[in-house]
Structures are given as structure tokens and as C-alpha cells.
Design a protein around this motif. Sequence first.
Motif, PDB file in Angstrom:
ATOM      1  N   THR A 174      30.867   2.731  -0.273  1.00 35.12           N
ATOM      2  CA  THR A 174      29.667   2.237   0.268  1.00 35.12           C
ATOM      3  C   THR A 174      29.718   2.137   1.730  1.00 35.12           C
ATOM      4  N   LEU A 175      28.785   2.491   2.355  1.00 33.16           N
ATOM      5  CA  LEU A 175      28.816   2.552   3.866  1.00 33.16           C
ATOM      6  C   LEU A 175      27.994   1.464   4.453  1.00 33.16           C
ATOM      7  N   ARG A 176      28.135   0.639   4.880  1.00 30.74           N
ATOM      8  CA  ARG A 176      27.269  -0.429   5.529  1.00 30.74           C
ATOM      9  C   ARG A 176      26.912  -0.040   7.225  1.00 30.74           C
ATOM     10  N   PHE A 177      25.586   0.420   7.179  1.00 33.59           N
ATOM     11  CA  PHE A 177      25.413   0.866   8.746  1.00 33.59           C
ATOM     12  C   PHE A 177      24.851  -0.128   9.358  1.00 33.59           C
ATOM     13  N   THR A 178      25.112  -0.232  10.691  1.00 27.96           N
ATOM     14  CA  THR A 178      24.431  -1.081  11.717  1.00 27.96           C
ATOM     15  C   THR A 178      23.149  -0.316  11.905  1.00 27.96           C
ATOM     16  N   HIS A 179      22.349  -1.023  12.667  1.00 30.01           N
ATOM     17  CA  HIS A 179      20.945  -0.262  13.009  1.00 30.01           C
ATOM     18  C   HIS A 179      21.222   1.076  13.550  1.00 30.01           C
ATOM     19  N   LEU A 180      20.453   2.169  13.310  1.00 32.50           N
ATOM     20  CA  LEU A 180      20.912   3.435  13.733  1.00 32.50           C
ATOM     21  C   LEU A 180      19.821   3.718  14.784  1.00 32.50           C
ATOM     22  N   ILE A 181      20.265   4.423  15.988  1.00 34.03           N
ATOM     23  CA  ILE A 181      19.488   4.693  17.082  1.00 34.03           C
ATOM     24  C   ILE A 181      19.823   6.140  17.516  1.00 34.03           C
TER      25      ILE A 181
END
Length: 344
Positions: A174-181
Motif C-alpha cells: 500500500t503506497l500512501r502518496f502525498t499530493h502529486l505535482i
Amino acid sequence: MVPNVVLVTGVSSFLGGHLAARLAANPEIERVLGVDTAPPRPDLRRRMGRTEFVRADIRNPLISKVIAGADVDTVVHAAVNSQSGPEGRAAMKELNVIGTMQLLAACQKAPQLRRMVIKSTTAVYGASPRDPAVFSEDMEPKDLPSSGYAKDAGEIEGYVRGFGRRRPDVDITTLRFTHLIGPRIDADLTRYFALPLVPTVLGYDARMQLLHSEDALAVLEKATTRALPGVYNAGGDGVLMLSQAIRRAGRMAVPVPRLGVPAMSRFFRGARLVDFSPEQMRFLNFGRVVDTTKLRESFGFTPRWTTQQAFDDFVRGRDLHPVIDPDRVTAWERGVGDLLARLR
């Protein structure tokens, strides 16, 4: 161990489609199946190479036939949607939560399945004034998200944990990403920073941690091709204050009293500029920073771009020009600083 047959959901999206393209370029992977309710754009479809597109809805139990018929041994669930479309919030929740439930039910009946990768979000930690300075993977939110994408992601992770108990033979990442930009990311946050006048909440200056879209793809690719079970926060090093980000984008901040935020949100939503959901407003008020030690040490990945570098790449890629000459802004701020010093 490299998988033989990989199924990627949400291939019409940026992450799903470009991940399928990367996996299809790997000669060690026998087949790559891309699933979505709508076909990818023609340019994205060309990038996907030998990926076999299957037009299917993961909310439909027929997805189990796709998984069983192709002998899929690895599933990457990248179809979790963070933005509500024209159908509204109800349809978004149905796709996210009900779709995940049906996908997990299909995976549970697939004896050949050995690996599952879930695209999640650090929004599961919520955003509140009582938050710790940094969230690690074993921390619980101070205020549970009560709506929107954050609530969906929390429910999805709960269903995934249940699936893991029923199928202990499947490696789950499970990969919890921060906001992508990044230059190629079109999301509410990128549209927010592209506004010439950026509304902020008076008295708040959130800390933001961002992840470049290319780093996100690299993390997903590694999780797919390697057995690295566990929950991992994924974000770039360092933080940016909201005010710093606005300045780096050459925008002008427009502080709005907190009581005026609902009206502002309705205006921007009605103009189809930015969809300010309650969870996004909490993030822009309080921010969120996560610990990525586990990603570096256990998962073995260090993001190429820091938060600041990822944001600057977004600004360059979108060719955002300053609304006001930066030299004038600097001179004005220096004058205000000198005036305050004299008054003190």
C-alpha cells in the motif's frame, strides 16, 4: 520475482496509463492488461505499447472473469479517483469504494494471484490543528476524515487489510502518496497554483509535502516488479509553506476570512476552475507532512525530486509567468519590513 501477468486498473488516468507503458516495456513481463471504463487518450494508448486494453468496470463482478481468464498473478489498483467528475461525489464514492470491494472479491477467488499494489494517499491521516509535526505509517489521524477522497481511501485501506487476512499468501503493498505535482499532472492542486490570484485562508500558512509524478511512477513500478509488502509513505524530501509555493509560482495570494471560504469555494466550483472540497480546504489550512524513512530504508527508494524541486519543475513545465514583476514584490515587502521595524 518479476510477475508474469499484470493487471492495472485505471489506465485512462495519468498514473495508470504511464505505469502500464513502463511495465509493457519490460521484456520479463509476459502480459500487461489495462482495465478502465473508458479507453485511454490516443497519445497515451500509443505509449502503452503492447498493453492489452480491456474495457471493463471494476464495479461489475465480471472483472473476476478477466482476472481468472488471463491467469493474472499481480494486480495494481490505480483506479482510486481523487476528483469527482460530472456525475458528482456519489459516483466517485461508488467507483472508489464499491469498485475496490468488487475487485478484492474477484482477487480473493483467484488462486494464482501472488501480489497486489494499492495506490493510496496520505490524506488518510486527515488534516487538523492537533496533528503531529510528521506522520509515520503506524500513526492514526487525530481527526478521522469524514468526507471525500480521504474518507474513501481510509475505507479502501480497511477492505485491503481484510483481504490480506483472508489471503495471507498474497503480498500487498500500500503506497500512501502525498499530493502529486509535475508538468503533466492536471489536478485541483495544480489548477489552484495556476490561478493568477490564489485565495488563501486568512491567518493560515500550511506546510506542504509534494511528490513528483515521475517519482510516483517509479515507486509504483518497483512495487509491481518486486515483492515489497507493507504500507509506505511516499513523498519528496523537505516541505514548502503555502505562501512560499505561491511566490515560487509567481502568483498573488488573496487572503480570505475563514467565514468567506464557503462562498469562495462555491464560486470557483461553479466557474469550473478548482473544486475546493472540505478536505482540500483543511489541507490548505493545516497542511500535512509524513515520514518517508521506511520508503528509503525498507522499500529502497529515494525520490529524485525534493518537494521544492518538484514544484519548480511544475512551474517551469506549465510556463507560469509572474502576475507581478518579482522585483516589485521584493521591493514592496522590503519597504513594509522597514516600516514595521521603525514602528517597533
